[in-house]
Design a protein around this motif. Structure first.
Motif, PDB file in Angstrom:
ATOM      1  N   LEU A  90       0.831  -1.206   0.000  1.00 51.17           N
ATOM      2  CA  LEU A  90       0.000   0.000   0.000  1.00 51.17           C
ATOM      3  C   LEU A  90       0.863   1.253   0.000  1.00 51.17           C
ATOM      4  CD1 LEU A  90      -2.820  -1.024   2.519  1.00 51.17           C
ATOM      5  CD2 LEU A  90      -2.963  -0.898   0.025  1.00 51.17           C
ATOM      6  N   SER A  91       2.008   1.182   0.635  1.00 49.35           N
ATOM      7  CA  SER A  91       2.912   2.329   0.686  1.00 49.35           C
ATOM      8  C   SER A  91       3.699   2.511  -0.607  1.00 49.35           C
ATOM      9  CB  SER A  91       3.881   2.165   1.861  1.00 49.35           C
ATOM     10  OG  SER A  91       4.884   3.144   1.848  1.00 49.35           O
ATOM     11  N   PRO A 111       2.621   3.192  -5.577  1.00 55.50           N
ATOM     12  CA  PRO A 111       2.866   4.371  -6.424  1.00 55.50           C
ATOM     13  C   PRO A 111       4.291   4.411  -6.979  1.00 55.50           C
ATOM     14  CG  PRO A 111       1.648   5.008  -4.467  1.00 55.50           C
ATOM     15  CD  PRO A 111       2.071   3.577  -4.262  1.00 55.50           C
ATOM     16  N   ASP A 170      -8.241  -3.766  -0.396  1.00 54.57           N
ATOM     17  CA  ASP A 170      -7.397  -2.596  -0.148  1.00 54.57           C
ATOM     18  C   ASP A 170      -6.300  -2.483  -1.204  1.00 54.57           C
ATOM     19  OD1 ASP A 170      -8.827  -1.898   2.120  1.00 54.57           O
ATOM     20  OD2 ASP A 170      -7.508  -3.017   3.469  1.00 54.57           O
ATOM     21  N   ILE A 171      -5.704  -3.617  -1.568  1.00 56.77           N
ATOM     22  CA  ILE A 171      -4.655  -3.617  -2.592  1.00 56.77           C
ATOM     23  C   ILE A 171      -5.236  -3.186  -3.932  1.00 56.77           C
ATOM     24  CG2 ILE A 171      -2.979  -5.038  -3.837  1.00 56.77           C
ATOM     25  CD1 ILE A 171      -2.259  -4.588  -0.890  1.00 56.77           C
ATOM     26  N   ARG A 186      -7.867  -1.360  -4.499  1.00 65.87           N
ATOM     27  CA  ARG A 186      -8.250   0.055  -4.444  1.00 65.87           C
ATOM     28  C   ARG A 186      -7.020   0.950  -4.658  1.00 65.87           C
ATOM     29  NH1 ARG A 186      -9.929  -0.030   0.326  1.00 65.87           N
ATOM     30  NH2 ARG A 186     -11.945  -0.932  -0.229  1.00 65.87           N
ATOM     31  N   CYS A 187      -5.938   0.607  -3.984  1.00 65.54           N
ATOM     32  CA  CYS A 187      -4.703   1.374  -4.133  1.00 65.54           C
ATOM     33  C   CYS A 187      -4.195   1.309  -5.567  1.00 65.54           C
ATOM     34  CB  CYS A 187      -3.651   0.840  -3.166  1.00 65.54           C
ATOM     35  SG  CYS A 187      -2.042   1.666  -3.269  1.00 65.54           S
ATOM     36  N   GLU A 207      -6.185   3.499  -7.937  1.00 61.75           N
ATOM     37  CA  GLU A 207      -5.868   4.922  -7.738  1.00 61.75           C
ATOM     38  C   GLU A 207      -4.534   5.305  -8.355  1.00 61.75           C
ATOM     39  OE1 GLU A 207      -5.982   5.183  -3.527  1.00 61.75           O
ATOM     40  OE2 GLU A 207      -8.175   5.238  -3.400  1.00 61.75           O
ATOM     41  N   ASN A 208      -3.771   4.306  -8.784  1.00 64.58           N
ATOM     42  CA  ASN A 208      -2.436   4.556  -9.335  1.00 64.58           C
ATOM     43  C   ASN A 208      -2.286   4.047 -10.768  1.00 64.58           C
ATOM     44  OD1 ASN A 208      -0.441   5.700  -7.143  1.00 64.58           O
ATOM     45  ND2 ASN A 208      -1.849   4.311  -6.081  1.00 64.58           N
TER      46      ASN A 208
END
Length: 280
Positions: free
Chosen positions: A220-221, A224, A248-249, A251-252, A255-256
């Motif tokens: 998650l960190s 990007p 969660d993975i 979604r992240c 977003e990228n």
């Protein structure tokens, strides 16, 4: 860097939930035993107070006891050679030690001599990633292996046709081990391995494929950053997290600028394959 082996004596019904809790606390690998669970974490990341809190929490539900010890470099080799058996991924990949005979029935024969028990193919996430690699283009690509461990994923990438390889890990044992395993599998001398993190990868380096089998929080960190090093249309394989963390993975990733291609699970562990969108 040494590892801590946490030995939990607990009823088998509680092993899965404890693995999830320990995974959130930074533990990297788990082995279920007849008496409970063994869990492994780098010594610098071990927090004795967290273990006391965890066992106190579950004492309300079951009998649980925890002990731990530091594992030195020599312990890994001794224990591994006593118990290691070859790993098969489908009918194409076989991961073996040098003291096992090769099997010509398998197209991809991978040799390893790990300094630790992570990345040998026994863990579900390593198996999942290798299984996904079989269905991804590698020919002529530059491939990066994030948190390379034994280097097993990069080795498979080379056998699948990758021509440029970069692997890195924060653990000096892993870096040393990856270099040894690269040599045993006749990877080219240009295959690069270093001790560090994604921030140490040169800004101009881009890849057609990235393998990231780490854990939920790091993914998650760092997703990007992976995207910045990924060519448009390139693929990213993520794993090292539970099914419950998959949303969660994804979604992240969305977003990228990543599109989900597919996902798979094995014993509640998950892997998701993404592709970088070409918005040019």
């Amino acid at each position: 860097m040494n590892y801590i082996e946490l030995d939990l004596k607990v009823e088998p019904d509680f092993s899965e939930i404890l693995m999830a809790e320990l995974g959130e606390a930074g533990f990297e690998s788990f082995v279920e035993t007849e008496e409970g669970l063994l869990a492994y974490i780098q010594e610098n990341d071990f927090d004795e107070n967290e273990i006391h809190k965890l066992t106190a929490k579950y004492l309300e539900l079951t009998t649980i006891a925890a002990t731990w010890k530091s594992l030195e470099r020599r312990n890994w080799n001794e224990e591994w050679e006593k118990s290691y058996e070859p790993i098969e991924v489908g009918d194409q990949i076989r991961v073996r030690a040098v003291f096992h005979e090769s099997d010509p029935a398998f197209r991809y024969d991978l040799l390893i001599q790990p300094k630790m028990s992570f990345g040998t193919g026994h863990h579900e996430t390593t198996w999942l990633v290798m299984n996904e690699q079989l269905g991804l283009p590698h020919e002529g690509l530059a491939v990066m292996d994030v948190g390379c461990g034994t280097g097993i994923l990069a080795i498979l990438a080379y056998k699948l046709g990758a021509t440029q390889l970069l692997g890195f890990d924060i653990d000096e044992w892993a870096v040393e081990n990856t270099r040894e395993n690269f040599a045993m599998n006749d990877l080219p001398a240009e295959a690069e391995v270093f001790q560090g993190t994604i921030t140490d990868v040169r800004e101009e380096q881009v890849f057609g494929g990235i393998l990231a089998n780490i854990n939920r929080n790091i993914l998650l960190s760092e997703i990007p950053a992976y995207v910045k090093h990924l060519k448009p249309g390139g693929w990213l394989v993520t794993s090292g997290f539970y099914e419950t963390d998959q949303a969660d993975i994804e979604r992240c990733a969305a977003e990228n600028n990543l599109k989900k291609l597919r996902s798979n699970t094995r014993n509640q562990w998950a892997t998701v394959v993404f592709q970088k969108l070409d918005n040019s």
